[in-house]
Design a protein around this motif. Structure first.
Motif, mmCIF file in Angstrom:
data_model
loop_
_atom_site.group_PDB
_atom_site.id
_atom_site.type_symbol
_atom_site.label_atom_id
_atom_site.label_comp_id
_atom_site.label_asym_id
_atom_site.label_seq_id
_atom_site.Cartn_x
_atom_site.Cartn_y
_atom_site.Cartn_z
ATOM 1 N N LYS A 166 0.889 -1.105 0.116
ATOM 2 C CA LYS A 166 0.046 -0.035 0.042
ATOM 3 C C LYS A 166 0.938 1.304 0.057
ATOM 4 O O LYS A 166 0.513 2.210 -0.641
ATOM 5 C CB LYS A 166 -0.957 0.113 1.238
ATOM 6 N N ASP A 167 1.893 1.298 0.692
ATOM 7 C CA ASP A 167 2.798 2.411 0.852
ATOM 8 C C ASP A 167 3.881 2.627 -0.235
ATOM 9 O O ASP A 167 4.334 3.752 -0.379
ATOM 10 C CB ASP A 167 3.341 2.446 2.479
ATOM 11 N N ILE A 168 4.174 1.498 -0.791
ATOM 12 C CA ILE A 168 5.254 1.605 -2.090
ATOM 13 C C ILE A 168 4.505 0.987 -3.160
ATOM 14 O O ILE A 168 3.525 0.207 -3.008
ATOM 15 C CB ILE A 168 6.426 0.943 -1.664
ATOM 16 N N LEU A 169 5.100 1.301 -4.201
ATOM 17 C CA LEU A 169 4.577 0.548 -5.576
ATOM 18 C C LEU A 169 3.208 0.637 -5.873
ATOM 19 O O LEU A 169 2.536 -0.304 -6.435
ATOM 20 C CB LEU A 169 5.108 -0.958 -5.502
ATOM 21 N N SER A 170 2.606 1.821 -5.475
ATOM 22 C CA SER A 170 1.302 2.032 -5.607
ATOM 23 C C SER A 170 1.066 3.519 -6.233
ATOM 24 O O SER A 170 1.705 4.313 -5.869
ATOM 25 C CB SER A 170 0.340 1.787 -4.551
ATOM 26 N N PRO A 171 0.289 3.696 -7.391
ATOM 27 C CA PRO A 171 0.137 5.080 -7.931
ATOM 28 C C PRO A 171 -0.383 6.063 -6.811
ATOM 29 O O PRO A 171 -0.262 7.310 -6.955
ATOM 30 C CB PRO A 171 -0.796 4.828 -9.113
ATOM 31 N N GLU A 172 -1.191 5.453 -5.871
ATOM 32 C CA GLU A 172 -1.793 6.461 -5.116
ATOM 33 C C GLU A 172 -0.561 7.060 -3.905
ATOM 34 O O GLU A 172 -1.074 7.865 -3.272
ATOM 35 C CB GLU A 172 -2.799 5.611 -4.054
ATOM 36 N N THR A 173 0.332 6.327 -3.840
ATOM 37 C CA THR A 173 1.356 6.715 -2.663
ATOM 38 C C THR A 173 3.034 6.945 -3.336
ATOM 39 O O THR A 173 3.718 7.023 -2.639
ATOM 40 C CB THR A 173 1.458 5.483 -1.581
ATOM 41 N N THR A 174 2.914 7.153 -4.719
ATOM 42 C CA THR A 174 4.273 7.174 -5.324
ATOM 43 C C THR A 174 4.256 8.497 -6.051
ATOM 44 O O THR A 174 3.261 9.097 -6.466
ATOM 45 C CB THR A 174 4.613 6.058 -6.163
ATOM 46 N N GLN A 217 9.449 7.424 -8.698
ATOM 47 C CA GLN A 217 8.888 5.947 -8.071
ATOM 48 C C GLN A 217 7.881 5.340 -8.910
ATOM 49 O O GLN A 217 6.923 5.641 -9.540
ATOM 50 C CB GLN A 217 8.248 6.071 -6.571
ATOM 51 N N GLY A 218 8.266 4.097 -9.046
ATOM 52 C CA GLY A 218 7.533 3.307 -10.104
ATOM 53 C C GLY A 218 6.264 2.616 -9.239
ATOM 54 O O GLY A 218 6.201 2.770 -8.121
ATOM 55 N N PHE A 219 5.322 1.675 -10.070
ATOM 56 C CA PHE A 219 4.292 1.218 -9.447
ATOM 57 C C PHE A 219 3.841 -0.216 -10.078
ATOM 58 O O PHE A 219 4.121 -0.404 -11.407
ATOM 59 C CB PHE A 219 3.261 2.173 -9.245
ATOM 60 N N ILE A 220 3.073 -0.985 -9.469
ATOM 61 C CA ILE A 220 2.296 -1.985 -9.772
ATOM 62 C C ILE A 220 0.931 -1.751 -9.653
ATOM 63 O O ILE A 220 0.540 -1.511 -8.626
ATOM 64 C CB ILE A 220 2.753 -3.308 -9.221
ATOM 65 N N HIS A 221 0.075 -1.617 -10.723
ATOM 66 C CA HIS A 221 -1.276 -1.075 -10.721
ATOM 67 C C HIS A 221 -2.444 -1.728 -11.293
ATOM 68 O O HIS A 221 -2.324 -2.202 -12.534
ATOM 69 C CB HIS A 221 -1.297 0.356 -11.350
ATOM 70 N N PRO A 222 -3.158 -2.443 -10.400
ATOM 71 C CA PRO A 222 -4.421 -3.404 -11.122
ATOM 72 C C PRO A 222 -5.337 -2.482 -11.605
ATOM 73 O O PRO A 222 -5.757 -1.581 -11.312
ATOM 74 C CB PRO A 222 -4.969 -4.137 -9.820
ATOM 75 N N VAL A 223 -5.629 -2.743 -13.100
ATOM 76 C CA VAL A 223 -6.567 -1.890 -13.818
ATOM 77 C C VAL A 223 -7.897 -2.515 -14.159
ATOM 78 O O VAL A 223 -8.909 -2.060 -14.413
ATOM 79 C CB VAL A 223 -5.884 -1.312 -15.227
#
Length: 415
Positions: A254-262, A266-272
């Motif tokens: 939740k705090d890293i690798l998420s577009p809401e918190t980066t 910083q990159g991310f993994i985002h389920p679409v």
């Protein structure tokens, strides 16, 4: 620029945004929606009207056109590119653009849905636009400034150059693309027909921004196979693919690798997208970062989450498919420094403060750069993209037109 020139960018923009060109990521056709061709046909007619003789649109909905050279110098052919489609994230049907003259700095309440309020605390860029004419939608749709602002700016610049043949420039190619918002914008571009050496997408945001770096991007699909059994006799037998999918998504950090918190780099993994039934489920992700190595690291991490989750559900199986989408255009642009340098000079000559930026996303220029057309991204003024609160400053659009005019002259002078 001729100080007495009457810009056409605003009236063009207001006309273009009322044409629904929303693309569809689930479509298997190209373009993904036939209605994108409506704008393509209009643009061809307008290009012919301003004096361009070779404007055409093809079966895929691309628009190609040429502004002939006015110099005897050997100048590289430059392409100006913008995309015609709007994002699937928000409706683009029945867009009602509103011009807020001489913006006074107050919150803008959109009339068709008064819960949609463009507040300066949420949009700090607006604080610097007091006195500008701000265009918004009415509250029920996005505006479409992404990227019809760029389309209108290229069209106005083309009109200006044709009216002022005394301005020295090389051959300029215009390219308008469909389906950029669903990642397929240049899939069928005919590079031989385009015939350009370097390019610029007009698809950036705030005034003066120049972007020579994008995310690198992959798409990932996880397919989960469960075991379907009548729920009345399911004990010890049923394995729900839906629940496995839910656990995979829940296991994402939740705090890293998420577009809401980066932010920033910083990159991310985002389920679409998630879809399924008890027997089978699928999750689609977008993976983003600035290097391919970082993408591979994120994908390895996601695979480990998938494998450990499936291991807790005997009888379930899962596969993971990775599809390359685009790569960081900086890898190409660093080999052609003059492309960015000439854009920097053009922005400065237009009297604008230069802002060098990286894109937490991609443009058609990402793919075009790797297709042999090094292609950074120049500002258009489009802000709050893909939302009902999208807006653009008329004065920003006019300054983008000025920048294009300066840009083609810089190329001529430096050739």
């Amino acid at each position: 620029m001729d100080k007495n020139y009457a810009y056409s960018v605003t009236e063009r923009f207001l006309r273009y945004v009322q044409i629904d060109t929303q693309s569809d990521p689930l479509s298997t056709t190209f373009p993904s929606t036939a209605k994108q061709k409506d704008l393509a046909k209009l643009l061809v007619n307008e290009l012919l009207e301003i004096g361009i003789t070779d404007a055409v649109t093809d079966e895929f909905g691309y628009v190609y056109a040429t502004i002939p050279a006015t110099t005897t110098k050997e100048v590289p052919v430059i392409c100006l590119c913008a995309h015609m489609d709007t994002a699937p994230d928000c409706s683009g049907t029945n867009v009602k653009p509103i011009v807020h003259k001489a913006y006074n700095g107050e919150d803008i309440i959109l009339p068709d849905d008064t819960t949609q309020v463009i507040r300066t605390k949420d949009h700090p860029y607006l604080q610097g636009k007091i006195g500008d004419d701000i265009i918004t939608a009415s509250g029920n749709t996005l505006l479409g400034a992404d990227n019809k602002a760029g389309v209108a700016e290229i069209m106005d610049a083309a009109s200006y150059l044709l009216q002022h043949p005394e301005i020295k420039h090389g051959k300029i190619r215009i390219l308008f693309t469909p389906d950029e918002e669903v990642g397929r914008g240049v899939q069928h571009v005919n590079m031989e027909q385009l015939g350009a050496r370097f390019g610029y997408t007009m698809d950036g945001g705030e005034l003066g921004s120049l972007e020579d770096e994008t995310f690198a991007a992959d798409g990932v699909k996880i397919s989960i196979q469960g075991v379907s059994v009548h729920p009345g006799t399911a004990k010890g037998k049923l394995v729900s693919a839906i629940k496995v999918a839910a656990e995979i998504v829940s296991a994402l950090p939740k705090d890293i690798l998420s577009p809401e918190t980066t932010e920033d780099r910083q990159g991310f993994i985002h389920p679409v997208r998630i879809e399924g039934m008890v027997e089978k489920a699928e999750i689609e992700f977008i993976i983003r970062d600035f290097t391919a190595a970082e993408l591979e690291g994120h994908e390895f991490y996601l695979r480990k989450i998938m494998e450990s989750t499936v291991a807790r559900h005997p009888g379930a199986t899962a596969t993971m498919k990775v599809t390359e989408q685009y790569r960081n255009m900086k890898e190409v642009l660093d080999k052609h420094p003059q492309v960015v340098a000439n854009a920097e000079e053009a922005i400065k000559r237009a009297g604008i403060k230069l802002e060098r930026m990286s894109i937490r996303g991609g443009t058609d220029g990402s793919r075009l750069s790797f297709m042999g057309l090094p292609c950074p991204n120049i500002f258009t003024g489009e802000m709050a993209l893909h939302s009902k609160q999208e807006y653009v400053s008329v004065q920003d659009m006019q300054k983008a037109v000025n920048t294009i005019i300066e840009l083609v002259q810089v190329w001529e002078e430096r050739s």
